[in-house]
Design a protein around this motif. Structure first.
Motif, PDB file in Angstrom:
ATOM      1  N   SER A 190       0.828  -1.203   0.000  1.00 50.26           N
ATOM      2  CA  SER A 190       0.000   0.000   0.000  1.00 50.26           C
ATOM      3  C   SER A 190       0.866   1.258   0.000  1.00 50.26           C
ATOM      4  O   SER A 190       0.524   2.252  -0.631  1.00 50.26           O
ATOM      5  CB  SER A 190      -0.972   0.008   1.183  1.00 50.26           C
ATOM      6  OG  SER A 190      -0.306   0.269   2.400  1.00 50.26           O
ATOM      7  N   MET A 191       1.986   1.199   0.695  1.00 46.61           N
ATOM      8  CA  MET A 191       2.892   2.353   0.703  1.00 46.61           C
ATOM      9  C   MET A 191       3.630   2.493  -0.628  1.00 46.61           C
ATOM     10  O   MET A 191       3.830   3.595  -1.125  1.00 46.61           O
ATOM     11  CB  MET A 191       3.869   2.227   1.865  1.00 46.61           C
ATOM     12  CG  MET A 191       3.193   2.363   3.214  1.00 46.61           C
ATOM     13  SD  MET A 191       4.349   2.061   4.530  1.00 46.61           S
ATOM     14  CE  MET A 191       3.283   1.257   5.709  1.00 46.61           C
ATOM     15  N   LEU A 192       4.016   1.358  -1.211  1.00 43.09           N
ATOM     16  CA  LEU A 192       4.694   1.398  -2.509  1.00 43.09           C
ATOM     17  C   LEU A 192       3.767   1.905  -3.607  1.00 43.09           C
ATOM     18  O   LEU A 192       4.247   2.490  -4.596  1.00 43.09           O
ATOM     19  CB  LEU A 192       5.231   0.012  -2.860  1.00 43.09           C
ATOM     20  CG  LEU A 192       6.374  -0.495  -1.982  1.00 43.09           C
ATOM     21  CD1 LEU A 192       6.719  -1.939  -2.345  1.00 43.09           C
ATOM     22  CD2 LEU A 192       7.591   0.407  -2.105  1.00 43.09           C
ATOM     23  N   LEU A 193       2.480   1.702  -3.460  1.00 46.07           N
ATOM     24  CA  LEU A 193       1.528   2.182  -4.459  1.00 46.07           C
ATOM     25  C   LEU A 193       1.560   3.696  -4.611  1.00 46.07           C
ATOM     26  O   LEU A 193       1.185   4.231  -5.661  1.00 46.07           O
ATOM     27  CB  LEU A 193       0.098   1.736  -4.100  1.00 46.07           C
ATOM     28  CG  LEU A 193      -0.207   0.273  -4.363  1.00 46.07           C
ATOM     29  CD1 LEU A 193      -1.510  -0.131  -3.681  1.00 46.07           C
ATOM     30  CD2 LEU A 193      -0.278   0.005  -5.855  1.00 46.07           C
ATOM     31  N   LEU A 194       2.011   4.384  -3.593  1.00 48.45           N
ATOM     32  CA  LEU A 194       2.118   5.845  -3.678  1.00 48.45           C
ATOM     33  C   LEU A 194       3.171   6.279  -4.695  1.00 48.45           C
ATOM     34  O   LEU A 194       3.156   7.408  -5.170  1.00 48.45           O
ATOM     35  CB  LEU A 194       2.443   6.433  -2.305  1.00 48.45           C
ATOM     36  CG  LEU A 194       1.329   6.308  -1.278  1.00 48.45           C
ATOM     37  CD1 LEU A 194       1.830   6.737   0.091  1.00 48.45           C
ATOM     38  CD2 LEU A 194       0.109   7.112  -1.696  1.00 48.45           C
ATOM     39  N   LEU A 195       4.069   5.358  -5.051  1.00 49.23           N
ATOM     40  CA  LEU A 195       5.123   5.659  -6.022  1.00 49.23           C
ATOM     41  C   LEU A 195       4.685   5.398  -7.459  1.00 49.23           C
ATOM     42  O   LEU A 195       5.394   5.751  -8.397  1.00 49.23           O
ATOM     43  CB  LEU A 195       6.372   4.830  -5.710  1.00 49.23           C
ATOM     44  CG  LEU A 195       6.954   4.985  -4.309  1.00 49.23           C
ATOM     45  CD1 LEU A 195       8.092   3.999  -4.093  1.00 49.23           C
ATOM     46  CD2 LEU A 195       7.398   6.417  -4.058  1.00 49.23           C
ATOM     47  N   VAL A 196       3.520   4.777  -7.634  1.00 46.01           N
ATOM     48  CA  VAL A 196       3.038   4.415  -8.966  1.00 46.01           C
ATOM     49  C   VAL A 196       2.333   5.608  -9.602  1.00 46.01           C
ATOM     50  O   VAL A 196       1.487   6.253  -8.986  1.00 46.01           O
ATOM     51  CB  VAL A 196       2.071   3.209  -8.882  1.00 46.01           C
ATOM     52  CG1 VAL A 196       1.471   2.899 -10.232  1.00 46.01           C
ATOM     53  CG2 VAL A 196       2.786   2.009  -8.303  1.00 46.01           C
ATOM     54  N   GLN A 197       2.702   5.881 -10.843  1.00 53.10           N
ATOM     55  CA  GLN A 197       2.063   6.977 -11.564  1.00 53.10           C
ATOM     56  C   GLN A 197       0.733   6.508 -12.141  1.00 53.10           C
ATOM     57  O   GLN A 197       0.637   5.433 -12.742  1.00 53.10           O
ATOM     58  CB  GLN A 197       2.972   7.467 -12.684  1.00 53.10           C
ATOM     59  CG  GLN A 197       2.431   8.668 -13.401  1.00 53.10           C
ATOM     60  CD  GLN A 197       3.411   9.183 -14.443  1.00 53.10           C
ATOM     61  OE1 GLN A 197       4.506   8.670 -14.607  1.00 53.10           O
ATOM     62  NE2 GLN A 197       2.997  10.208 -15.160  1.00 53.10           N
ATOM     63  N   ASP A 198      -0.281   7.305 -11.952  1.00 54.24           N
ATOM     64  CA  ASP A 198      -1.610   7.004 -12.466  1.00 54.24           C
ATOM     65  C   ASP A 198      -1.595   7.122 -13.992  1.00 54.24           C
ATOM     66  O   ASP A 198      -1.130   8.126 -14.525  1.00 54.24           O
ATOM     67  CB  ASP A 198      -2.610   7.999 -11.868  1.00 54.24           C
ATOM     68  CG  ASP A 198      -4.045   7.560 -11.970  1.00 54.24           C
ATOM     69  OD1 ASP A 198      -4.300   6.374 -12.208  1.00 54.24           O
ATOM     70  OD2 ASP A 198      -4.934   8.420 -11.788  1.00 54.24           O
ATOM     71  N   PRO A 199      -2.072   6.092 -14.717  1.00 61.47           N
ATOM     72  CA  PRO A 199      -2.095   6.208 -16.185  1.00 61.47           C
ATOM     73  C   PRO A 199      -3.084   7.285 -16.638  1.00 61.47           C
ATOM     74  O   PRO A 199      -4.053   7.585 -15.938  1.00 61.47           O
ATOM     75  CB  PRO A 199      -2.540   4.819 -16.658  1.00 61.47           C
ATOM     76  CG  PRO A 199      -3.207   4.205 -15.495  1.00 61.47           C
ATOM     77  CD  PRO A 199      -2.613   4.815 -14.260  1.00 61.47           C
ATOM     78  N   ARG A 200      -2.804   7.838 -17.807  1.00 64.40           N
ATOM     79  CA  ARG A 200      -3.724   8.857 -18.349  1.00 64.40           C
ATOM     80  C   ARG A 200      -5.074   8.231 -18.625  1.00 64.40           C
ATOM     81  O   ARG A 200      -5.176   7.132 -19.158  1.00 64.40           O
ATOM     82  CB  ARG A 200      -3.146   9.445 -19.634  1.00 64.40           C
ATOM     83  CG  ARG A 200      -2.024  10.414 -19.337  1.00 64.40           C
ATOM     84  CD  ARG A 200      -1.570  11.164 -20.542  1.00 64.40           C
ATOM     85  NE  ARG A 200      -2.687  11.660 -21.332  1.00 64.40           N
ATOM     86  CZ  ARG A 200      -2.626  11.866 -22.642  1.00 64.40           C
ATOM     87  NH1 ARG A 200      -1.518  11.623 -23.295  1.00 64.40           N
ATOM     88  NH2 ARG A 200      -3.664  12.316 -23.293  1.00 64.40           N
ATOM     89  N   ARG A 201      -6.098   8.934 -18.286  1.00 68.17           N
ATOM     90  CA  ARG A 201      -7.464   8.439 -18.459  1.00 68.17           C
ATOM     91  C   ARG A 201      -7.869   8.443 -19.931  1.00 68.17           C
ATOM     92  O   ARG A 201      -7.611   9.396 -20.650  1.00 68.17           O
ATOM     93  CB  ARG A 201      -8.442   9.266 -17.648  1.00 68.17           C
ATOM     94  CG  ARG A 201      -8.196   9.107 -16.168  1.00 68.17           C
ATOM     95  CD  ARG A 201      -9.095  10.017 -15.372  1.00 68.17           C
ATOM     96  NE  ARG A 201      -8.650  10.110 -14.013  1.00 68.17           N
ATOM     97  CZ  ARG A 201      -9.017   9.280 -13.048  1.00 68.17           C
ATOM     98  NH1 ARG A 201      -9.830   8.294 -13.314  1.00 68.17           N
ATOM     99  NH2 ARG A 201      -8.574   9.434 -11.827  1.00 68.17           N
ATOM    100  N   GLY A 202      -8.473   7.350 -20.335  1.00 69.02           N
ATOM    101  CA  GLY A 202      -8.996   7.245 -21.686  1.00 69.02           C
ATOM    102  C   GLY A 202      -7.953   7.048 -22.764  1.00 69.02           C
ATOM    103  O   GLY A 202      -8.284   7.077 -23.947  1.00 69.02           O
ATOM    104  N   GLU A 203      -6.714   6.825 -22.391  1.00 68.62           N
ATOM    105  CA  GLU A 203      -5.643   6.704 -23.367  1.00 68.62           C
ATOM    106  C   GLU A 203      -5.814   5.490 -24.275  1.00 68.62           C
ATOM    107  O   GLU A 203      -5.409   5.489 -25.428  1.00 68.62           O
ATOM    108  CB  GLU A 203      -4.293   6.627 -22.654  1.00 68.62           C
ATOM    109  CG  GLU A 203      -3.117   6.737 -23.586  1.00 68.62           C
ATOM    110  CD  GLU A 203      -1.823   6.922 -22.826  1.00 68.62           C
ATOM    111  OE1 GLU A 203      -0.917   6.110 -23.049  1.00 68.62           O
ATOM    112  OE2 GLU A 203      -1.734   7.869 -22.043  1.00 68.62           O
ATOM    113  N   LYS A 204      -6.423   4.436 -23.794  1.00 69.06           N
ATOM    114  CA  LYS A 204      -6.566   3.197 -24.567  1.00 69.06           C
ATOM    115  C   LYS A 204      -7.963   3.049 -25.172  1.00 69.06           C
ATOM    116  O   LYS A 204      -8.309   1.986 -25.643  1.00 69.06           O
ATOM    117  CB  LYS A 204      -6.260   1.989 -23.691  1.00 69.06           C
ATOM    118  CG  LYS A 204      -4.873   1.972 -23.114  1.00 69.06           C
ATOM    119  CD  LYS A 204      -3.825   1.802 -24.203  1.00 69.06           C
ATOM    120  CE  LYS A 204      -2.445   1.763 -23.596  1.00 69.06           C
ATOM    121  NZ  LYS A 204      -1.429   1.474 -24.545  1.00 69.06           N
ATOM    122  N   GLU A 205      -8.720   4.094 -25.181  1.00 72.26           N
ATOM    123  CA  GLU A 205     -10.074   4.031 -25.778  1.00 72.26           C
ATOM    124  C   GLU A 205     -10.011   4.071 -27.278  1.00 72.26           C
ATOM    125  O   GLU A 205      -9.188   4.609 -27.890  1.00 72.26           O
ATOM    126  CB  GLU A 205     -10.954   5.180 -25.264  1.00 72.26           C
ATOM    127  CG  GLU A 205     -11.287   5.071 -23.805  1.00 72.26           C
ATOM    128  CD  GLU A 205     -12.115   3.859 -23.450  1.00 72.26           C
ATOM    129  OE1 GLU A 205     -12.989   3.447 -24.245  1.00 72.26           O
ATOM    130  OE2 GLU A 205     -11.879   3.303 -22.398  1.00 72.26           O
TER     131      GLU A 205
END
Length: 124
Positions: free
Chosen positions: A109-124
């Motif tokens: 859960s703490m390591l998840l703070l280091l993950v960048q959120d993918p751009r929304r709708g990029e794979k649509e």
């Protein structure tokens, strides 16, 4: 709604953290109401994490791959539950499995703070 409104990395981190705290606290309860509260907290966390997971998957994979990826994630969830049951069944103390399975979750859960959120709708 929330999974589609804000940055999902801290949201997912928080939902996992809350659930793992509930899991960890289960090992230390002394009364049934406390046990119930800890398990409810864990359940609420799982309910909050699932929409975030699938929201992120939708932005990481094109529509034609999502069903397969969702199947892998769902299978992993089932395997994780099975592994937890094997751990619990192999120990003499019912409290210890809650500690064993919550510690890696708290770290993740703490390591998840280091993950960048993918751009929304990029794979649509």
């Amino acid at each position: 709604w929330l999974a589609d409104s804000i940055n999902r990395s801290p949201l997912y981190s928080a939902t996992v953290f809350v659930g793992e705290i509930g899991c960890l606290m289960t090992a230390f309860v002394k009364t049934y109401p406390a046990l119930y509260a800890c398990r409810v907290l864990t359940g609420i966390s799982i309910g909050g994490a699932i929409p975030v997971i699938y929201s992120v998957l939708a932005d990481l994979y094109p529509a034609n791959q999502r069903a397969g990826i969702a199947a892998v994630v769902t299978t992993g969830t089932g395997l994780g539950m099975g592994i937890g049951q094997v751990i619990a069944g192999s120990l003499d103390d019912w409290r210890l499995p809650f500690i064993i399975v919550s510690i890696p979750g708290l770290i993740c859960s703490m390591l998840l703070l280091l993950v960048q959120d993918p751009r929304r709708g990029e794979k649509e």
